[in-house]
Motif scaffolding. Structure first.
Motif, PDB file in Angstrom:
ATOM      1  N   ASP A  48      -7.237  20.383 -14.050  1.00 24.31           N
ATOM      2  CA  ASP A  48      -8.930  20.775 -14.311  1.00 24.31           C
ATOM      3  C   ASP A  48      -9.994  21.906 -13.536  1.00 24.31           C
ATOM      4  N   ASN A 113     -10.649  17.080 -27.085  1.00 22.49           N
ATOM      5  CA  ASN A 113     -10.135  17.749 -26.033  1.00 22.49           C
ATOM      6  C   ASN A 113      -9.123  17.547 -25.658  1.00 22.49           C
ATOM      7  N   LEU A 140     -13.234  25.845 -20.211  1.00 20.56           N
ATOM      8  CA  LEU A 140     -14.731  24.727 -20.714  1.00 20.56           C
ATOM      9  C   LEU A 140     -13.078  23.323 -21.103  1.00 20.56           C
ATOM     10  N   PHE A 144     -14.699  19.966 -19.920  1.00 20.53           N
ATOM     11  CA  PHE A 144     -15.273  19.059 -20.518  1.00 20.53           C
ATOM     12  C   PHE A 144     -14.075  17.951 -20.192  1.00 20.53           C
ATOM     13  N   SER A 145     -13.429  18.237 -20.167  1.00 26.92           N
ATOM     14  CA  SER A 145     -11.794  17.026 -19.101  1.00 26.92           C
ATOM     15  C   SER A 145     -12.845  16.359 -18.120  1.00 26.92           C
ATOM     16  N   LEU A 148     -15.578  14.187 -18.655  1.00 29.89           N
ATOM     17  CA  LEU A 148     -15.131  13.002 -19.303  1.00 29.89           C
ATOM     18  C   LEU A 148     -14.523  12.298 -18.937  1.00 29.89           C
TER      19      LEU A 148
END
Length: 185
Positions: A48, A113, A140, A144-145, A148
């Motif tokens: 990420d 995702n 994005l 988000f990863s 989350l």
């Protein structure tokens, strides 16, 4: 049969009772769950951060993914199996735990995702693979990863410290609704 009744029946099964009442089984399973989560989450964070363009900017995303993905999948599989066994050991308490439910929602969103990233963003990686900063959809997905999975870990840790157990009545009607608690008064 309601879900609560199903989980009550599951809690009385010999395997569930054996895991829950064992002196070492639950602890070993929980340790495996944490170790596999560390493997999975550590590799996910690395990927990420690369998607965000914050680290390893000279390494092509596809090369990075090819090296990390098998280990990430292995960590995820072991994490899911051990997590399922932990749930199986105490299904009623888990089912009625607001933090467990929140964790399940976050896991579903994290899965969506991943699916969106691999089906829509990563499939076009050839065009941006070597860029130091990937395109906005990839960034994005990485952001988000991270959010989350951090939420999954925090809510998972909070399961042990549930302030909303059904045996702690009276509680608000909202909490009873969210946890499927049926107060007996």
């Amino acid at each position: 049969m309601s879900l609560l009744a199903f989980f009550e029946q599951l809690a009385e099964s010999p395997w569930s009772v054996s895991i829950h009442e064992s002196e070492i089984a639950y602890s070993v399973i929980e340790s495996i769950h944490v170790w596999s989560m560390c493997l999975f989450f550590g590799l996910t964070v690395m990927f990420d951060l690369r998607l965000l363009g914050w680290t390893l900017r000279k390494v092509p995303v596809s090369e990075f993914a090819n090296r990390l993905l098998p280990w990430t999948i292995a960590g995820f599989v072991v994490m899911v199996i051990s997590g399922t066994l932990l749930f199986y050991a105490i299904p009623v308490r888990s089912y009625q735990n607001i933090f467990f439910r929140f964790k399940m929602v976050l896991l579903l969103l994290a899965g969506l995702n991943v699916w969106m990233f691999h089906s829509r963003v990563y499939s076009k990686a050839a065009a941006w693979d070597s860029n130091a900063t990937p395109p906005r959809p990839a960034r994005l997905a990485g952001a988000f990863s991270l959010a989350l999975w951090i939420g999954v870990i925090v809510s998972g840790r909070m399961i042990a410290y549930n302030w909303f157990d059904c045996d702690r009545q009276p509680q608000s009607d909202l909490i009873n609704l969210l946890t499927s608690c049926v107060p007996t008064e």
